[in-house]
Design a protein around this motif. Structure first.
Motif, PDB file in Angstrom:
ATOM      1  N   LYS A 155      91.305 -45.194  75.565  1.00 42.19           N
ATOM      2  CA  LYS A 155      90.442 -45.236  76.797  1.00 42.19           C
ATOM      3  C   LYS A 155      90.939 -44.355  78.068  1.00 42.19           C
ATOM      4  N   ARG A 156      91.427 -43.014  77.609  1.00 40.00           N
ATOM      5  CA  ARG A 156      91.799 -42.223  78.539  1.00 40.00           C
ATOM      6  C   ARG A 156      90.684 -41.039  78.742  1.00 40.00           C
ATOM      7  N   LYS A 157      90.750 -40.193  79.500  1.00 40.86           N
ATOM      8  CA  LYS A 157      89.749 -39.034  79.783  1.00 40.86           C
ATOM      9  C   LYS A 157      90.303 -37.968  78.629  1.00 40.86           C
ATOM     10  N   PRO A 158      88.895 -37.360  78.068  1.00 39.74           N
ATOM     11  CA  PRO A 158      89.152 -36.552  77.091  1.00 39.74           C
ATOM     12  C   PRO A 158      90.128 -35.613  77.477  1.00 39.74           C
ATOM     13  N   MET A 175      93.697 -36.846  76.597  1.00 40.00           N
ATOM     14  CA  MET A 175      93.874 -37.017  74.999  1.00 40.00           C
ATOM     15  C   MET A 175      93.965 -35.758  74.469  1.00 40.00           C
ATOM     16  N   TYR A 207      99.313 -43.044  70.255  1.00 44.26           N
ATOM     17  CA  TYR A 207      98.005 -43.627  70.263  1.00 44.26           C
ATOM     18  C   TYR A 207      97.670 -44.841  71.326  1.00 44.26           C
ATOM     19  N   ARG A 210      96.899 -43.154  74.380  1.00 48.14           N
ATOM     20  CA  ARG A 210      95.613 -42.430  74.425  1.00 48.14           C
ATOM     21  C   ARG A 210      94.155 -43.229  74.507  1.00 48.14           C
ATOM     22  N   ALA A 230      97.719 -34.870  75.260  1.00 51.84           N
ATOM     23  CA  ALA A 230      98.541 -35.713  74.262  1.00 51.84           C
ATOM     24  C   ALA A 230      98.542 -35.174  72.941  1.00 51.84           C
ATOM     25  N   ASP A 231      97.222 -34.650  72.300  1.00 53.36           N
ATOM     26  CA  ASP A 231      97.218 -34.184  70.998  1.00 53.36           C
ATOM     27  C   ASP A 231      97.886 -32.958  70.815  1.00 53.36           C
TER      28      ASP A 231
END
Length: 83
Positions: free
Chosen positions: A36-39, A42, A31, A34, A45-46
């Motif tokens: 303030k990162r670009k979608p 994210m 978290y 993650r 990472a998920d």
């Protein structure tokens, strides 16, 4: 059903609570990266987090419980994760 299987359930429950705590710590670390990162990053990472959770859970179930799934194991993981 094995003899004395109910005597193994309490240590397994405690072990899977520890797994849930470990997964919660890993989630918190992910978290931090993650925020303030670009979608796109994210989403990646998920996906990595989900695969890591699956592999750790599979490893613990196959190693410590001979591959047998029980409902209380998932409850213990959820309980440890929420701690």
């Amino acid at each position: 059903m094995r003899l004395f299987e109910s005597a193994r359930q309490a240590p397994l429950f405690a072990l899977f609570i520890c797994l849930g705590i470990i997964l919660g710590i890993i989630y918190d670390i992910f978290y931090i990266f993650r925020v303030k990162r670009k979608p796109f990053f994210m989403a990646i990472a998920d996906i990595l987090l989900s695969v890591l959770f699956f592999l750790l859970t599979l490893y613990f179930v196959s190693t410590f419980n001979s591959g047998n799934l029980h409902w209380f194991l998932f409850f213990a993981i959820f309980l440890g994760f929420s701690l």
